[in-house]
Design a protein around this motif. Sequence first.
Motif, PDB file in Angstrom:
ATOM      1  N   UNK A 195      43.927  45.209  46.618  1.00  0.00           N
ATOM      2  CA  UNK A 195      43.580  43.745  46.933  1.00  0.00           C
ATOM      3  C   UNK A 195      42.300  43.307  47.423  1.00  0.00           C
ATOM      4  N   UNK A 196      41.795  44.254  48.243  1.00  0.00           N
ATOM      5  CA  UNK A 196      40.546  43.975  48.786  1.00  0.00           C
ATOM      6  C   UNK A 196      39.319  43.528  47.666  1.00  0.00           C
ATOM      7  N   UNK A 197      39.074  44.828  46.758  1.00  0.00           N
ATOM      8  CA  UNK A 197      38.654  44.597  45.775  1.00  0.00           C
ATOM      9  C   UNK A 197      38.697  43.347  44.965  1.00  0.00           C
ATOM     10  N   UNK A 198      40.080  43.218  44.446  1.00  0.00           N
ATOM     11  CA  UNK A 198      40.503  42.105  43.792  1.00  0.00           C
ATOM     12  C   UNK A 198      39.972  40.612  44.431  1.00  0.00           C
ATOM     13  N   UNK A 199      39.949  40.550  45.800  1.00  0.00           N
ATOM     14  CA  UNK A 199      39.558  39.472  46.505  1.00  0.00           C
ATOM     15  C   UNK A 199      38.252  39.125  46.327  1.00  0.00           C
ATOM     16  N   UNK A 200      37.346  40.317  46.240  1.00  0.00           N
ATOM     17  CA  UNK A 200      35.981  39.903  46.066  1.00  0.00           C
ATOM     18  C   UNK A 200      35.528  39.789  44.617  1.00  0.00           C
ATOM     19  N   UNK A 201      36.364  40.436  43.771  1.00  0.00           N
ATOM     20  CA  UNK A 201      36.030  40.317  42.475  1.00  0.00           C
ATOM     21  C   UNK A 201      37.367  39.906  41.610  1.00  0.00           C
ATOM     22  N   UNK A 202      37.476  38.706  41.590  1.00  0.00           N
ATOM     23  CA  UNK A 202      38.762  38.293  41.026  1.00  0.00           C
ATOM     24  C   UNK A 202      38.603  38.123  39.582  1.00  0.00           C
ATOM     25  N   UNK A 203      39.699  38.433  38.768  1.00  0.00           N
ATOM     26  CA  UNK A 203      39.715  38.468  37.378  1.00  0.00           C
ATOM     27  C   UNK A 203      39.787  37.009  37.080  1.00  0.00           C
ATOM     28  N   UNK A 204      40.001  36.064  37.923  1.00  0.00           N
ATOM     29  CA  UNK A 204      39.727  34.615  37.634  1.00  0.00           C
ATOM     30  C   UNK A 204      40.017  33.981  39.009  1.00  0.00           C
TER      31      UNK A 204
END
Length: 194
Positions: free
Chosen positions: A164-173
């Motif tokens: 989730x931390x990675x997803x927050x900084x690099x969201x798919x959209x």
Amino acid sequence: MKISIFGLGYVGAVSCACLPELGHDVIGVDTNPSKVRMINDGQSPVVEEGINELIGAAVKGGKLRATDDVEAAVFGSEISLISVATPSNPNFTPNLTAVDTVIRSIGAAIRKKGAHHTVVLRSTVPPGTTEDRIRPVLEEAAGRKVGDGLSLVFNPEFLREGSSVKDFHHPPQTVIGSLDEAGYVALEKMYAGL
């Protein structure tokens, strides 16, 4: 920006950890005193790689604190993110009780606040909920209409447990739906740098 985050579960805690990295001042809000205490002690109420370090650094740097005081959080912020749980009912529809309660509470605080405020729904809800259900409740509680010192935005989250931390900084959209232009401007400013 000054941001309040309502609900310190998975999505709320990750937002509390990551938004200070973008330079924002964050107030986490929850009715659970142990979650409030954990944030204020620099600890995460959820398990996720790297989140304890981020929350600890944000608290130590004066960029993050938590409270159970809705009015203080609204008065101390420009934007309120709603990340409360929407568990499934027996018929598999989402239970929106917590969303309704927090919208009324935020609206009541906005009624006493002179400045513009942006309310952002991040909780999982069915299509149409923001405009058909949330808007009337918020406008009644706030004593003003969207567009009159009040913005209402839907911004669904796309965080995966474990990354989730990675997803927050690099969201798919990033999806932003706003009922007025000021809501778009506020979210663009909040997400600047991502």
